[in-house]
Motif scaffolding. Sequence first.
Motif, PDB file in Angstrom:
ATOM      1  N   ALA A 218       2.895  -3.110  -4.618  1.00 36.57           N
ATOM      2  CA  ALA A 218       2.486  -2.325  -3.451  1.00 36.57           C
ATOM      3  C   ALA A 218       2.496  -3.186  -2.198  1.00 36.57           C
ATOM      4  CB  ALA A 218       1.087  -1.741  -3.676  1.00 36.57           C
ATOM      5  N   ALA A 219       1.989  -4.425  -2.307  1.00 36.96           N
ATOM      6  CA  ALA A 219       1.968  -5.325  -1.154  1.00 36.96           C
ATOM      7  C   ALA A 219       3.384  -5.674  -0.706  1.00 36.96           C
ATOM      8  CB  ALA A 219       1.203  -6.597  -1.509  1.00 36.96           C
ATOM      9  N   THR A 220       4.302  -5.815  -1.669  1.00 38.34           N
ATOM     10  CA  THR A 220       5.698  -6.103  -1.335  1.00 38.34           C
ATOM     11  C   THR A 220       6.346  -4.922  -0.609  1.00 38.34           C
ATOM     12  OG1 THR A 220       5.852  -7.512  -3.299  1.00 38.34           O
ATOM     13  CG2 THR A 220       7.913  -6.825  -2.296  1.00 38.34           C
ATOM     14  N   ALA A 221       6.086  -3.713  -1.107  1.00 41.90           N
ATOM     15  CA  ALA A 221       6.626  -2.517  -0.446  1.00 41.90           C
ATOM     16  C   ALA A 221       6.078  -2.390   0.971  1.00 41.90           C
ATOM     17  CB  ALA A 221       6.286  -1.275  -1.267  1.00 41.90           C
ATOM     18  N   LEU A 222       4.812  -2.702   1.156  1.00 46.14           N
ATOM     19  CA  LEU A 222       4.216  -2.638   2.486  1.00 46.14           C
ATOM     20  C   LEU A 222       4.840  -3.677   3.402  1.00 46.14           C
ATOM     21  CD1 LEU A 222       2.006  -1.337   4.240  1.00 46.14           C
ATOM     22  CD2 LEU A 222       0.433  -3.088   3.413  1.00 46.14           C
ATOM     23  N   LEU A 223       5.054  -4.863   2.897  1.00 43.62           N
ATOM     24  CA  LEU A 223       5.684  -5.929   3.685  1.00 43.62           C
ATOM     25  C   LEU A 223       7.054  -5.480   4.203  1.00 43.62           C
ATOM     26  CD1 LEU A 223       5.559  -9.110   4.404  1.00 43.62           C
ATOM     27  CD2 LEU A 223       7.083  -9.343   2.432  1.00 43.62           C
ATOM     28  N   GLU A 224       7.786  -4.745   3.367  1.00 47.00           N
ATOM     29  CA  GLU A 224       9.149  -4.338   3.716  1.00 47.00           C
ATOM     30  C   GLU A 224       9.192  -3.044   4.535  1.00 47.00           C
ATOM     31  OE1 GLU A 224      11.004  -4.074  -0.068  1.00 47.00           O
ATOM     32  OE2 GLU A 224      11.095  -6.244  -0.376  1.00 47.00           O
ATOM     33  N   GLY A 225       8.042  -2.393   4.721  1.00 41.81           N
ATOM     34  CA  GLY A 225       8.024  -1.157   5.493  1.00 41.81           C
ATOM     35  C   GLY A 225       8.318   0.075   4.685  1.00 41.81           C
ATOM     36  N   ARG A 226       8.244  -0.005   3.357  1.00 44.08           N
ATOM     37  CA  ARG A 226       8.409   1.171   2.508  1.00 44.08           C
ATOM     38  C   ARG A 226       7.023   1.795   2.313  1.00 44.08           C
ATOM     39  NH1 ARG A 226       9.658  -0.538  -2.401  1.00 44.08           N
ATOM     40  NH2 ARG A 226       9.559  -2.783  -2.025  1.00 44.08           N
ATOM     41  N   PHE A 227       6.533   2.423   3.371  1.00 41.58           N
ATOM     42  CA  PHE A 227       5.125   2.802   3.424  1.00 41.58           C
ATOM     43  C   PHE A 227       4.740   3.835   2.371  1.00 41.58           C
ATOM     44  CE2 PHE A 227       5.160   1.692   8.213  1.00 41.58           C
ATOM     45  CZ  PHE A 227       4.961   0.344   7.912  1.00 41.58           C
ATOM     46  N   GLU A 228       5.540   4.857   2.175  1.00 44.73           N
ATOM     47  CA  GLU A 228       5.164   5.904   1.223  1.00 44.73           C
ATOM     48  C   GLU A 228       5.143   5.355  -0.203  1.00 44.73           C
ATOM     49  OE1 GLU A 228       3.616   9.242  -0.170  1.00 44.73           O
ATOM     50  OE2 GLU A 228       3.851   8.681   1.945  1.00 44.73           O
ATOM     51  N   GLN A 229       6.148   4.561  -0.544  1.00 40.13           N
ATOM     52  CA  GLN A 229       6.167   3.962  -1.874  1.00 40.13           C
ATOM     53  C   GLN A 229       4.995   2.999  -2.038  1.00 40.13           C
ATOM     54  OE1 GLN A 229       9.751   1.847  -2.874  1.00 40.13           O
ATOM     55  NE2 GLN A 229       9.168   1.570  -5.009  1.00 40.13           N
ATOM     56  N   ALA A 230       4.690   2.257  -0.982  1.00 36.70           N
ATOM     57  CA  ALA A 230       3.552   1.338  -1.031  1.00 36.70           C
ATOM     58  C   ALA A 230       2.260   2.097  -1.287  1.00 36.70           C
ATOM     59  CB  ALA A 230       3.454   0.556   0.281  1.00 36.70           C
ATOM     60  N   ARG A 231       2.100   3.236  -0.631  1.00 35.66           N
ATOM     61  CA  ARG A 231       0.891   4.040  -0.811  1.00 35.66           C
ATOM     62  C   ARG A 231       0.773   4.525  -2.260  1.00 35.66           C
ATOM     63  NH1 ARG A 231      -0.811   6.440   3.556  1.00 35.66           N
ATOM     64  NH2 ARG A 231       1.342   6.808   4.245  1.00 35.66           N
ATOM     65  N   LEU A 232       1.872   5.017  -2.815  1.00 37.09           N
ATOM     66  CA  LEU A 232       1.845   5.513  -4.193  1.00 37.09           C
ATOM     67  C   LEU A 232       1.522   4.391  -5.170  1.00 37.09           C
ATOM     68  CD1 LEU A 232       4.981   7.858  -4.091  1.00 37.09           C
ATOM     69  CD2 LEU A 232       2.565   8.552  -4.133  1.00 37.09           C
ATOM     70  N   LEU A 233       2.113   3.215  -4.961  1.00 37.52           N
ATOM     71  CA  LEU A 233       1.842   2.082  -5.843  1.00 37.52           C
ATOM     72  C   LEU A 233       0.390   1.636  -5.727  1.00 37.52           C
ATOM     73  CD1 LEU A 233       5.127   0.045  -5.275  1.00 37.52           C
ATOM     74  CD2 LEU A 233       4.352   0.985  -7.468  1.00 37.52           C
ATOM     75  N   ALA A 234      -0.127   1.603  -4.507  1.00 40.92           N
ATOM     76  CA  ALA A 234      -1.526   1.195  -4.316  1.00 40.92           C
ATOM     77  C   ALA A 234      -2.475   2.167  -5.003  1.00 40.92           C
ATOM     78  CB  ALA A 234      -1.842   1.087  -2.832  1.00 40.92           C
ATOM     79  N   ASP A 235      -2.179   3.460  -4.899  1.00 37.72           N
ATOM     80  CA  ASP A 235      -3.022   4.461  -5.568  1.00 37.72           C
ATOM     81  C   ASP A 235      -2.943   4.315  -7.086  1.00 37.72           C
ATOM     82  OD1 ASP A 235      -3.756   5.432  -3.109  1.00 37.72           O
ATOM     83  OD2 ASP A 235      -2.418   7.176  -3.165  1.00 37.72           O
ATOM     84  N   GLU A 236      -1.746   4.018  -7.593  1.00 40.29           N
ATOM     85  CA  GLU A 236      -1.590   3.804  -9.033  1.00 40.29           C
ATOM     86  C   GLU A 236      -2.386   2.582  -9.475  1.00 40.29           C
ATOM     87  OE1 GLU A 236       1.918   2.899 -12.367  1.00 40.29           O
ATOM     88  OE2 GLU A 236       2.459   3.263 -10.270  1.00 40.29           O
ATOM     89  N   ALA A 237      -2.304   1.521  -8.674  1.00 40.03           N
ATOM     90  CA  ALA A 237      -3.065   0.312  -9.001  1.00 40.03           C
ATOM     91  C   ALA A 237      -4.557   0.597  -9.023  1.00 40.03           C
ATOM     92  CB  ALA A 237      -2.748  -0.796  -7.992  1.00 40.03           C
TER      93      ALA A 237
END
Length: 927
Positions: free
Chosen positions: A617-636
């Motif tokens: 999730a942190a990697t997706a956020l770093l790259e600007g993939r915000f929606e995927q980052a949000r989904l991964l963070a919620d899964e975590a």
Amino acid sequence: MEDGVFVGRARELADLERRVAAAREGGGALVLVEGEAGAGKTALAHSVVRRARRAGVRAAWGSCREGEGAPAYQPWVQILRGLGQSSTMLLDPAVTETGSRFHVFEDVVAMLHGAAGDAGLLLILDDLHWADVPSIRLLEAVASTVADSKLLVIGLCRTRDTSPHTEPAEALRPLTRERATTRLSLGGLAPAEVAELAARVLGRRPEPALLSTVNERAEGNPLFVLELLRLVETVGSLDPGLPGGVRHVVGRRLDGLPATTRRLLRHAAVLGREFTGEAVGALVGEEIEEVLDLLDPALAANVIRADGHSLRFTHVLTQEVLYAELPTVARRRLHARAADVVGSTSTGEIPVDALAYHLRQSAPLGNAEEALRVTRAAATRARAQLAYEHAAFQYRAALDLLALVPYGAAQRPELLLELARCEFRSGAVEEAWRSCQAAADLGRATGEGAVVADAATVLRGISNSPVTAAIHVLCREALTMLGGSDEVREAKALAQLVITADPFAERGESDLSLRALRMAEATGDPDARFLAMQARYTELGNGRHVLERLSIGERAIRLAGETGYYEYAAWGHIWRLDAFWELGRRIQLDAELKAFGAVVAQLREPLWRWRLIAIQAATALLEGRFEQARLLADEALAIGLHGGHEGAEFVHLVFRSHLGLQDGTGLDQVEAAVRGFVETGPYLARSWHALVLAGMGRRDDAKALWEAITPHLAAFPRDAPEWIVSGAGNAQLCVAFDDRVTAAAVYEALLPYADRQVAPESHTPSSGPVSLYLGMLATLLRRWEAAEAHLHAALASCQAMGSAPYEAYTRLELARMLRLHPPSGAGAAADEHLDGAVRIARRVGMPSLLADAETLHEARGRAGVLTPREEQVAELVAEGLSNRQIAHRLRMAERTAENHVTHILTKLGFDSRARVAAWYTARRHTG
């Protein structure tokens, strides 16, 4: 209800039939059927099973045994065997080389889903109020997966106010939070249903007076109704003076049995609800033929029933009534004989839990030492099965026996420590610490430093907990008591001392972790070596030690190779991930993340899956993939909460804060949560709150917080991992509020880390390169050459890390800096960086950055359109003054001030004072 007699419950039965049908279509569930003793829970479940089987659904049944003699996982063993599956993974995890309880549970869950096949599977767990806690933990694992499966689980349990044990009742609570869990409560039968039941049992329509009495006394409880009706069959009528309780009615009905039969049943009750004729014969010293003849009247009266070669009391209340009729001494003697029976009649492995139970019950008669030995063996067995709660129960029982054992006090510290280890492994941290404290008190009293040292090192990985400081104090005491007499324990206590140190307190001795590591390496003890590595990593939190932390990670991975302990490797990869992220080495970071993922696949533990997905999730956020980052963070978060990880919610809040400040979502909720945290957290955490408030446009609130904390910024310990995060946040606040005095100090503090990323831990979001914040500070301080160098370095770092959002931030700052100090040809370069920032912001979705870029454009385009007086008014608007305050400051009428503000809004084309304030502030920053 009697076999073949099922009355009423039409609504509940229809509901459960619908759930069976839904499970066949992939809509599984867990249904907890609750009711008082005798409410008909089991009869309802039998009816559901019969109907499910007629529909082609497989069904399996597991019963929880009452009393202390039941082994761990018994209902699940019955279910697996009923499905024709092996139960070895539960009974002996070592045989299947299963490394953790999560592995065992995951394998059982997979087996159950496989058994469901296409037709579906119905599982019944009877008498959950008697369940051992490990069985309930396994039920939690199953329940978390049933929602989209073909598996329906029905758990039968007494209502909480009538549950015989509090521990299982408390353990059942988390089940109700699963999304696929529902509760079904069984009340009493309606009068018409009681009449139908009476007619079926008696074979005739009962008299109205009899029905009235039964309804009044039984209150619709099916078992009570049946017992009253059976009593009518036995004695012909109901005595008006009969006591009202169902147990009393059961006792009166037992009066109708021959005295020899009732006496034999009392003895059989010592063996539990289920028994065999052979076991009863051995217990009373009679031949099995004699025993079976004596039991015939009980079978005829439906007091017991045959189940294959075994016999079973029809209801547990019957067994309880008979057991209670035994005098204490007679009961204890029967338990002593029952222990001999269990040992002599068992085929294969002796059921150590049942043996331990009978020996404990008879311990006051003189066999306490044997009871203690077998109880400890039961605890060891449960721990080997990863049934830590059950092992803890056995250790508590062993502790209770010590008063009956010669020199029992000498065994108490060891038993307390074993109890603490099992409690800690089960997640009961506070209980484990209490056991450690009790052991330490004993060690302190006898001068045994080894006991105190062991008590100080049972709990691992405990930080930011109420017990952390107490563990730290105990470590110091243990080291004093050991006095160099035990290098392994001294190395562990020294390491634990470092790990539990308050990061915000003044450091005492330096390099304690190095001493611990050298000592541990000299002993060769793997546990001491790893704990010392953990301590060394903790002590080297400052960024200047990043390369040594990288090396420690490599050493942990090598230790894992030597010992085969994957968890050491997992920590080693985490430490290396942290270091590579801090160093900004993206290629190595990706390679390490892949290696870590492979280890996580081996471990299959919720904690490590949580870390892995949080890093993703942190990697997706770093790259600007915000929606995927949000989904991964919620899964975590979901995995972390399910696994009981205490830090999961806080990490998720940090993530939401970073994401909200970039994409503008959820900031109201984030602000409330951050405010709640800082009210009880470290004082300097208020800078985090100030950043969120500033991001929301609440500048006045943010500024008030900033002014309150700036005198204390130097108190933030530089060895704390959060120090560099705090520094980056402070840099932003300095710029936001034009605080050049504080900016100079923050700049000097951050300068040694100019080539690093603001990334304290890989499972939390990164704040980009340190050089970005140095460039912002240098711009504020008008150090133009340094600002340009820092920002160009930041741009290169962002591109190397693949971070589009921070590249956008850096380009915006470059544009701002170049407009403030425009060397030859800088105008075109500023426009290029500004356009680049806008393109990225539009592509990934960064509305706040877009607004800042628009303001920067406007500040350049509208320069010089205001009169000098309007410039003064605009400055005061930017300070947040009202029209009345502006009028007072500039010595003019309030109406005049109002007219000036109106003219400013018209000339600039703005629709609010806030946009005037933002425009003026941005223009001031651009010169």
